[in-house]
Design a protein around this motif. Structure first.
Motif, PDB file in Angstrom:
ATOM      1  N   VAL A  78       0.853  -1.183   0.000  1.00 46.02           N
ATOM      2  CA  VAL A  78       0.000   0.000   0.000  1.00 46.02           C
ATOM      3  C   VAL A  78       0.891   1.237   0.000  1.00 46.02           C
ATOM      4  N   ALA A  79       0.395   2.292  -0.589  1.00 44.14           N
ATOM      5  CA  ALA A  79       1.048   3.600  -0.516  1.00 44.14           C
ATOM      6  C   ALA A  79      -0.004   4.562   0.000  1.00 44.14           C
ATOM      7  N   THR A  80       0.349   5.336   1.004  1.00 42.13           N
ATOM      8  CA  THR A  80      -0.637   6.172   1.680  1.00 42.13           C
ATOM      9  C   THR A  80      -0.126   7.594   1.841  1.00 42.13           C
ATOM     10  N   VAL A  81      -1.028   8.528   1.619  1.00 43.39           N
ATOM     11  CA  VAL A  81      -0.795   9.933   1.952  1.00 43.39           C
ATOM     12  C   VAL A  81      -1.844  10.286   2.988  1.00 43.39           C
ATOM     13  N   SER A  82      -1.390  10.635   4.169  1.00 46.23           N
ATOM     14  CA  SER A  82      -2.301  10.917   5.277  1.00 46.23           C
ATOM     15  C   SER A  82      -2.191  12.395   5.665  1.00 46.23           C
ATOM     16  N   PRO A  83      -3.161  13.213   5.226  1.00 42.41           N
ATOM     17  CA  PRO A  83      -3.132  14.621   5.641  1.00 42.41           C
ATOM     18  C   PRO A  83      -3.579  14.759   7.097  1.00 42.41           C
ATOM     19  N   PHE A  84      -3.079  15.770   7.767  1.00 44.07           N
ATOM     20  CA  PHE A  84      -3.479  16.007   9.149  1.00 44.07           C
ATOM     21  C   PHE A  84      -3.614  17.496   9.417  1.00 44.07           C
ATOM     22  N   HIS A  85      -4.490  17.818  10.352  1.00 46.04           N
ATOM     23  CA  HIS A  85      -4.723  19.187  10.816  1.00 46.04           C
ATOM     24  C   HIS A  85      -4.923  19.082  12.325  1.00 46.04           C
ATOM     25  N   LEU A  86      -3.969  19.593  13.076  1.00 43.18           N
ATOM     26  CA  LEU A  86      -4.013  19.480  14.531  1.00 43.18           C
ATOM     27  C   LEU A  86      -3.929  20.859  15.172  1.00 43.18           C
ATOM     28  N   SER A 131      -3.760   5.931  10.082  1.00 40.80           N
ATOM     29  CA  SER A 131      -4.105   5.671   8.681  1.00 40.80           C
ATOM     30  C   SER A 131      -4.113   4.189   8.311  1.00 40.80           C
ATOM     31  N   VAL A 132      -3.517   3.329   9.134  1.00 38.13           N
ATOM     32  CA  VAL A 132      -3.528   1.896   8.837  1.00 38.13           C
ATOM     33  C   VAL A 132      -4.804   1.293   9.417  1.00 38.13           C
ATOM     34  N   PRO A 133      -5.612   0.629   8.572  1.00 39.36           N
ATOM     35  CA  PRO A 133      -6.853   0.048   9.091  1.00 39.36           C
ATOM     36  C   PRO A 133      -6.589  -1.060  10.101  1.00 39.36           C
ATOM     37  N   MET A 134      -7.538  -1.255  11.011  1.00 39.12           N
ATOM     38  CA  MET A 134      -7.396  -2.312  12.021  1.00 39.12           C
ATOM     39  C   MET A 134      -7.415  -3.689  11.372  1.00 39.12           C
ATOM     40  N   LYS A 135      -8.209  -3.851  10.341  1.00 38.13           N
ATOM     41  CA  LYS A 135      -8.341  -5.123   9.626  1.00 38.13           C
ATOM     42  C   LYS A 135      -8.097  -4.869   8.139  1.00 38.13           C
ATOM     43  N   PRO A 136      -6.836  -4.742   7.721  1.00 45.02           N
ATOM     44  CA  PRO A 136      -6.576  -4.468   6.303  1.00 45.02           C
ATOM     45  C   PRO A 136      -6.940  -5.657   5.420  1.00 45.02           C
ATOM     46  N   LEU A 137      -7.414  -5.346   4.214  1.00 46.99           N
ATOM     47  CA  LEU A 137      -7.771  -6.370   3.243  1.00 46.99           C
ATOM     48  C   LEU A 137      -6.970  -6.156   1.972  1.00 46.99           C
ATOM     49  N   CYS A 138      -6.454  -7.264   1.424  1.00 44.79           N
ATOM     50  CA  CYS A 138      -5.718  -7.175   0.171  1.00 44.79           C
ATOM     51  C   CYS A 138      -6.642  -6.725  -0.956  1.00 44.79           C
ATOM     52  N   GLU A 139      -7.892  -7.131  -0.894  1.00 41.84           N
ATOM     53  CA  GLU A 139      -8.948  -6.659  -1.782  1.00 41.84           C
ATOM     54  C   GLU A 139     -10.281  -6.930  -1.101  1.00 41.84           C
ATOM     55  N   GLU A 140     -11.264  -6.164  -1.455  1.00 44.56           N
ATOM     56  CA  GLU A 140     -12.563  -6.268  -0.793  1.00 44.56           C
ATOM     57  C   GLU A 140     -13.166  -7.661  -0.947  1.00 44.56           C
ATOM     58  N   ALA A 141     -12.901  -8.316  -2.081  1.00 45.03           N
ATOM     59  CA  ALA A 141     -13.483  -9.631  -2.362  1.00 45.03           C
ATOM     60  C   ALA A 141     -12.571 -10.782  -1.914  1.00 45.03           C
ATOM     61  N   CYS A 142     -11.640 -10.528  -1.025  1.00 41.38           N
ATOM     62  CA  CYS A 142     -10.730 -11.578  -0.552  1.00 41.38           C
ATOM     63  C   CYS A 142     -11.538 -12.725   0.063  1.00 41.38           C
ATOM     64  N   LEU A 143     -11.207 -13.950  -0.337  1.00 33.90           N
ATOM     65  CA  LEU A 143     -11.942 -15.130   0.135  1.00 33.90           C
ATOM     66  C   LEU A 143     -11.398 -15.691   1.439  1.00 33.90           C
ATOM     67  N   GLY A 144     -10.200 -15.288   1.820  1.00 28.64           N
ATOM     68  CA  GLY A 144      -9.633 -15.744   3.091  1.00 28.64           C
ATOM     69  C   GLY A 144      -9.073 -17.151   3.021  1.00 28.64           C
ATOM     70  N   LEU A 145      -9.019 -17.789   4.176  1.00 24.10           N
ATOM     71  CA  LEU A 145      -8.456 -19.127   4.318  1.00 24.10           C
ATOM     72  C   LEU A 145      -9.564 -20.148   4.533  1.00 24.10           C
ATOM     73  N   CYS A 146      -9.321 -21.370   4.087  1.00 21.54           N
ATOM     74  CA  CYS A 146     -10.256 -22.460   4.361  1.00 21.54           C
ATOM     75  C   CYS A 146     -10.232 -22.741   5.868  1.00 21.54           C
TER      76      CYS A 146
END
Length: 185
Positions: A78-86, A131-146
């Motif tokens: 992933v490549a992320t640009v995280s703007p902030f205003h504090l 900016s990093v999600p708690m549960k990142p997904l490689c793609e929304e339709a990821c099928l996961g593990l058996c």
């Protein structure tokens, strides 16, 4: 030496811009979903705020990382640009731990300071965590593990696909069947 934002310098010389390239390791971030991280680029602009002792810090944190998918456990880039205003304000005097204070939406970007400086490295780490999600997904339709053999279902169908589910789920299976019958009637 790490660059800092010195509020005394802002009072003395006016608004200023700071930049930093931070070299972090994934272990420093202590987030199991981050497998590796590249250089982190931080840009921050600081100016006095409207209130006494308040400072406005705006900018962005850019980084690339390899995150671990929470479904299939494969790493993905992933490549992320995280703007902030504090807004930084002086820490209120006296004990505040015992007081219950309701915060508004405007208060969510307020940080309190005791020392009149902010480390850009700490600011970068905070923005990465946000900016990093708690549960990142490689793609929304990821099928996961058996659930039976552990095969990554994105890479193929496992041999146990037709096997009977674990008996520990029997109560829920029965419950589902009852709901289906209830809907049909």
């Amino acid at each position: 030496m790490e660059p800092y934002i010195y509020f005394d310098d802002v009072d003395r010389y006016g608004p200023e811009k700071k930049t930093l390239v931070v070299d972090l390791s994934a272990s420093e971030l202590d987030r199991p979903e981050i497998e590796a991280i590249g250089d982190v680029h931080v840009e921050a602009e600081v100016a006095p705020g409207d209130l006494a002792g308040e400072y406005l810090v705006s900018g962005k944190v850019e980084f690339s990382a390899d995150l671990v998918c929470s479904r299939c456990l494969d790493p993905f880039p992933v490549a992320t640009v995280s703007p902030f205003h504090l807004r930084y304000r002086p820490r209120p005097a006296g004990p505040t731990e015992e007081l219950e204070v309701e915060i508004t939406g405007e208060d969510l970007d307020v940080e309190y300071y005791s020392d009149r400086l902010v480390g850009l490295r700490d600011l970068a780490i905070e923005q990465i965590h946000l900016s990093v999600p708690m549960k990142p997904l490689c793609e929304e339709a990821c099928l996961g593990l058996c659930a039976h053999c552990g095969l990554n279902l994105n890479k193929g169908v496992c041999a146990c696909a037709g096997e009977e589910p674990d008996d520990r789920w029997a109560a829920l299976r029965d419950f589902r069947e009852q709901l289906v019958k209830k809907k049909q009637s």
